[in-house]
Design an enzyme around this catalytic site. Structure first.
Site, PDB file in Angstrom:
ATOM      1  N   LEU A   1       0.829  -1.201   0.000  1.00 55.66           N
ATOM      2  CA  LEU A   1       0.000   0.000   0.000  1.00 55.66           C
ATOM      3  C   LEU A   1       0.865   1.253   0.000  1.00 55.66           C
ATOM      4  CD1 LEU A   1      -2.760   1.416   0.211  1.00 55.66           C
ATOM      5  CD2 LEU A   1      -2.607   1.147   2.718  1.00 55.66           C
ATOM      6  N   GLU A   2       1.915   1.229   0.797  1.00 58.41           N
ATOM      7  CA  GLU A   2       2.832   2.384   0.847  1.00 58.41           C
ATOM      8  C   GLU A   2       3.556   2.578  -0.493  1.00 58.41           C
ATOM      9  OE1 GLU A   2       3.840   1.795   5.604  1.00 58.41           O
ATOM     10  OE2 GLU A   2       5.144   0.962   4.038  1.00 58.41           O
ATOM     11  N   LEU A   3       3.959   1.468  -1.118  1.00 58.50           N
ATOM     12  CA  LEU A   3       4.651   1.566  -2.420  1.00 58.50           C
ATOM     13  C   LEU A   3       3.711   2.115  -3.483  1.00 58.50           C
ATOM     14  CD1 LEU A   3       7.038   1.003  -4.302  1.00 58.50           C
ATOM     15  CD2 LEU A   3       6.180  -1.346  -4.541  1.00 58.50           C
TER      16      LEU A   3
END
Length: 599
Positions: free
Chosen positions: A489-491
């Protein structure tokens, strides 16, 4: 009885006196020093084995020296000696041998064999004077009727389209008048049927019209009878064709030409070339010379000027091109005012041409060479320095000319760290990466598990934290970016912001090697546009390592960052209990869900 005794005594006295006189004469002759003229190399004789040879005494070759008639009148004796390789001293020649014969100043060997080869010395002497000179006789084996490699006895030039009769050399000398003899002719050692333009007439060979095919080596073999023996000798004539004697035949100066300029360098040796075309003139010497201010080099008597004899440049059927060089050592500016003329003369005319000189423009070769060498050395040194210290140079450049992004945006964090939630990567992120970025480099670091507040939505908080960060540092390992994880999700949030023109920049840190096929689709698509920095364990631990320099180059610039590039302590062995003792202990207890104390 008494008259008989007296007579005997007188005879004894006379004999004793005669003996004494002979001893005195021999003693005088033995003490006489003979003037040796050495060996006459030009008069060396080469003869085939089994043929007639004759040696000429060179002492009679010039009328001002001796003549045979003067020798006879002055009671000089002509003696012949022989010296071979097997003999240490000269031995008198035994003229009683049937094959040897002395005729005035000639010594005949009829016929000569290999054993007759050697050095023959002819000596003129009387009771008060002596002089001698040597002549070399070489006896070689004959292969067939003639030898195509034989040294010619005569060189003959014949103009094209002209008539000439070839006569065998020494024919009248070696044969008696009206003696029976035969002459055989060969061209290039081949028996030729002479007809048309050439014909055998008597003992000679008549060439009615000289053509190019008729040039080459002609050989004549003479056989004759003497004292019941058959003797023979061989002679060779080298025939060359020349242009006929027609036209003006005046020398033509090719160099220096009327429009030619010689470029000279002051202080150096200058070579001036005089090249002249000399038309063929039968048995005539043609002269080429240089003059300096209307004086020849010999008249100048200046050691700086030297001009050797002309050399043959080309030859074309008698027409020659010869070149004569004038060397001027240590050429000075005064020599530019001199007049240098190349001249040539023969019986048909005279020609001359002046050499025009001009100094060569000064080119600072040494200075340019040194400057170029220094420039190349500096470029090479700069290339090596950049190749080795390019990271340090870029960091130094950023520290001087870079801008602090905190004054150009309203973001809260410098770095957001994304990683897989497992113990090994968490240990690296919390104990090493976060600590150095915050404590050593002074960056504000955002870690979701530490900085997020309880009760919030993970997706909203993740997007908010990523949007408020200037850099997204993604720790890549086999466990990272797995479908349905917080790291993915962060990527995705970072890549979306970067691809849509946002100011966020994504940086990849390879914590452990990962096969490219194992990467998620989003990471494979964006890999070429992202910077990948590899962590190499203990080798990357010191702050002076390449890892931290590359990472600092990708992160925002901080002008007030103060740190020393020293080796970090062994942080891979730290436990969470050790980290709870740092300055962030209270904060981590409240917001780090992975902290042992919080649990």
């Amino acid at each position: 009885m008494m008259p008989l005794v007296f007579t005997l005594l007188c005879l004894c006295v006379l004999k004793m006196g005669g003996f004494s006189a002979s001893v005195t004469q021999a003693t005088v002759q033995s003490e006489l020093q003979c003037h040796d003229w050495g060996v006459w190399s030009e008069g060396s004789v080469q003869v085939y084995d089994g043929e007639v040879a004759y040696l000429y005494c060179p002492l009679f070759s010039h009328p001002t020296l001796y003549s045979y008639n003067q020798t006879q009148n002055s009671r000089l004796s002509l003696l012949w000696y022989r010296h071979t390789h097997t003999q240490e001293l000269e031995q008198p020649i035994n003229l009683k041998l049937h094959k040897l014969h002395k005729d005035r100043e000639y010594l005949w060997i009829q016929p000569a064999s290999v054993l007759d080869a050697g050095l023959y010395t002819c000596m003129l002497r009387n009771i008060s004077s002596c002089v001698k000179i040597g002549v070399k006789l070489e006896v070689v084996q004959k292969d067939g009727e003639c030898d195509p490699r034989a040294k010619p006895h005569l060189n003959l030039t014949i103009p094209f389209q002209s008539e000439r009769t070839l006569t065998c050399p020494d024919l009248n000398t070696l044969t008696l008048p009206n003696s029976t003899h035969s002459v055989s002719w060969y061209q290039s050692c081949r028996t030729t049927l002479f007809r048309s333009d050439r014909e055998l007439k008597g003992d000679g060979l008549v060439i009615y019209r000289m053509l190019e095919p008729y040039t080459g080596l002609y050989t004549c073999v003479v056989s004759y009878q003497m004292n019941g023996r058959t003797l023979n000798f061989t002679r060779s004539i080298n025939v060359t064709a020349v242009v006929p004697d027609v036209g003006p035949k005046v020398p033509i100066i090719l160099n220096p030409a009327s429009d030619q300029i010689f470029t000279v360098t002051l202080g150096s040796t200058v070579n001036l070339s005089c090249r002249v075309y000399l038309p063929h003139l039968y048995e005539e010497k043609q002269n080429i010379w240089w003059t300096v201010d209307n004086k020849t080099v010999e008249q100048l008597a200046d050691p700086r000027f030297r001009s050797p004899e002309a050399t043959l440049f080309s030859y074309d059927y008698g027409d020659e091109i010869k070149e004569r060089i004038l060397y001027v050592m240590d050429f000075s500016s005064d020599d530019l005012q001199r007049e240098f003329n190349c001249s040539a003369r023969n019986s048909r005319g005279f020609n001359t041409s002046r050499a025009v000189l001009r100094t060569e423009p000064y080119v600072p070769t040494l200075e340019l060479g040194c400057g170029l060498g220094v420039t190349l050395a500096l470029m090479l040194m700069m290339f090596v320095i950049y190749h080795v210290f390019w990271l340090e140079l870029l960091l130094l450049y950023r520290s001087w000319f870079g801008s602090d992004e905190r004054y150009t945006d309203d973001k809260q964090y410098d770095v957001y760290i994304s990683y897989a939630r497992n113990s090994e990567e968490e240990e690296f992120v919390l104990s090493t990466l976060r600590r150095v970025l915050e404590a050593e480099f002074g960056y504000s670091v955002c870690i979701f598990d530490r900085d997020s507040l309880p009760g919030g939505t993970i997706t909203d908080d993740t997007l908010r934290f990523v949007g408020q960060s200037r850099r997204l540092v993604v720790v890549v390992s086999p466990c990272s970016a797995v479908r349905g994880t917080q790291a993915l999700l962060e990527l995705q949030a970072g890549l979306t912001s970067m691809l849509h023109g946002g100011s966020l920049k994504v940086v990849l840190i390879q914590f452990k090697p990962v096969r490219r096929k194992s990467w998620v689709k989003e990471l494979r698509q964006a890999r070429l546009a992202l910077t990948l920095i590899c962590w190499k364990g203990e080798k990357s631990a010191p702050l002076s390592s390449r890892f931290w320099k590359q990472l600092q180059l990708e992160l925002p610039m901080r002008r007030d960052t103060q740190h020393t590039l020293t080796k970090l302590p062994d942080i891979t062995q730290h436990t969470p209990d050790t980290h709870t003792k740092n300055t962030h202990q209270a904060e981590e207890k409240l917001i780090d869900p992975y902290s042992t104390s919080a649990l």
